[in-house]
Design an enzyme around this catalytic site. Structure first.
Site, PDB file in Angstrom:
ATOM      1  N   HIS A 177       0.835  -1.208   0.000  1.00 38.11           N
ATOM      2  CA  HIS A 177       0.000   0.000   0.000  1.00 38.11           C
ATOM      3  C   HIS A 177       0.874   1.265   0.000  1.00 38.11           C
ATOM      4  O   HIS A 177       0.618   2.211   0.749  1.00 38.11           O
ATOM      5  CB  HIS A 177      -0.918  -0.017   1.217  1.00 38.11           C
ATOM      6  CG  HIS A 177      -2.184   0.759   1.062  1.00 38.11           C
ATOM      7  ND1 HIS A 177      -2.204   2.134   0.992  1.00 38.11           N
ATOM      8  CD2 HIS A 177      -3.475   0.365   0.965  1.00 38.11           C
ATOM      9  CE1 HIS A 177      -3.445   2.552   0.879  1.00 38.11           C
ATOM     10  NE2 HIS A 177      -4.247   1.495   0.859  1.00 38.11           N
ATOM     11  N   GLU A 313      -2.122  -0.260  -6.239  1.00 37.06           N
ATOM     12  CA  GLU A 313      -2.061  -1.525  -5.518  1.00 37.06           C
ATOM     13  C   GLU A 313      -2.429  -2.678  -6.459  1.00 37.06           C
ATOM     14  O   GLU A 313      -3.581  -2.817  -6.854  1.00 37.06           O
ATOM     15  CB  GLU A 313      -3.026  -1.491  -4.336  1.00 37.06           C
ATOM     16  CG  GLU A 313      -2.795  -0.346  -3.387  1.00 37.06           C
ATOM     17  CD  GLU A 313      -4.050   0.024  -2.629  1.00 37.06           C
ATOM     18  OE1 GLU A 313      -4.528  -0.809  -1.830  1.00 37.06           O
ATOM     19  OE2 GLU A 313      -4.574   1.139  -2.857  1.00 37.06           O
TER      20      GLU A 313
END
Length: 346
Positions: A177, A313
């Protein structure tokens, strides 16, 4: 190439956290800490050769613990959202712990990013991190043995290799992330960055960001990012999907997915000249434009304001366990999960 290991502090329970700094022959460097197997810095040169840290996040352990919005962490066993905090495998329902909007399980309630991982230098330019998640944590079935390997090459590629295996049939969806700002973590907004995503389709969501199950075309929508587009050009359009999520925070379906490595996205900062390319063998990529960053102080006490960082992501689609039309992320007991993502800095 070199790897330098230093102390990064201790948690309240006395667990020691270490930082691993990998530097290549071009002067590009990456640092990762054992808390959450978290990326804490990426130093890369601009068009004039000036080096800056392009990772938005924290430089102190206590800030990572107290203020985290998943900056730089490894997320698992299931990244992104699972609707109604439940799913079924072979007719058995698994109830998860909700941690968003009362009903949603987001990022598996942060299990992986609050753990101290074991670390081992596995080459002159790579470090491997390992963590074992016990059966039943936050409702997920199976004891899951996970390894994440970070490798920095002389081609300025940061390769992330994820491996996992469970002793029960379960869902697996791992990602990192990282929040990027190619102008530098303290350079302000990312709205002038240019982004291109190799996706003709995306997965629309409802008002609480759970996919509806539809796989929709990006054509004639603000999600048509097939050509380099300024991030700020349409982010505040009066378009239902953007209104629901306060800007871009959606999964894009990577074109021609077949399990091989594909160029999923590329971002350029016109001011610094830095460029990021993202490659993956996974079917989806979540583009999040930092809509909910709220000015929390990060590195050198610099505030992480709204849209001062973006995430890309790589992933299976959100809520895949409840969406039969989405690529499956269910793995049998003993079946090996392996995937790779490359961040290339140009």
């Amino acid at each position: 190439m070199s790897i330098n290991i230093t102390d990064f502090g201790c948690l309240a329970d006395g667990k020691k956290v270490e930082k691993y700094l990998i530097t290549n022959s071009n002067g590009v460097s990456v640092s990762v800490v054992t808390y959450g197997a978290t990326l804490v810095s990426i130093n890369a040169p601009d068009k004039n050769g000036n080096v800056a840290d392009i990772l938005v996040g924290f430089d102190k352990l206590e800030d990572m613990v107290e203020k985290t919005d998943y900056q730089g962490v490894v997320v698992g066993p299931y990244a992104n959202r699972i609707g109604n905090s439940a799913f079924e495998i072979d007719g058995v329902k698994y109830n998860l712990v909700p941690n968003e909007n009362v009903t949603t399980c987001l990022h598996s309630c942060g299990e992986f990013n609050t753990a101290v991982w074991d670390a081992e230098v596995t080459g002159e330019n790579s470090v491997s991190f390992r963590y074992v998640s016990a059966d039943g944590i936050n409702g997920f079935p199976g004891t899951l043995d996970v390894a994440v390997k970070y490798t920095l090459t002389d081609e300025n590629e940061l390769k992330l290799e994820y491996d996992a295996v469970s002793d029960k049939k379960t869902v697996i969806n791992l990602t990192n992330h990282a929040y990027f700002n190619l102008g530098g973590y303290n350079s302000g907004s990312i709205l002038d960055h240019l982004i291109r995503i190799n996706a003709d389709k995306y997965t629309p969501v409802d008002k609480i960001s759970i996919p509806t199950g539809e796989i929709a075309t990006v054509e004639n929508t603000p999600f048509d990012l097939l050509k380099a587009t300024r991030v700020g050009d349409h982010i505040d359009d009066d378009f239902e999907q953007l209104v629901f999520t306060g800007g871009y925070d959606h999964n894009f379906c990577i074109n021609d997915y077949d399990g091989s490595m594909k160029l999923a996205a590329e971002v350029t900062d016109p001011d610094s000249g830095r460029k990021l390319e993202v490659y993956t063998d996974l079917p989806g990529i979540q583009f999040y434009a930092g809509n909910f960053l709220k000015g929390v102080e990060g590195k050198n006490n610099f505030p992480m304001n709204k849209r001062s960082g973006f995430c890309l992501e790589t992933q299976y689609y959100p809520d895949s366990p409840n969406q039969p039309a989405f690529p499956s992320c269910v793995f049998d007991a003993g079946e090996k999960y392996h995937t790779e993502t490359i961040f290339k800095f140009l």
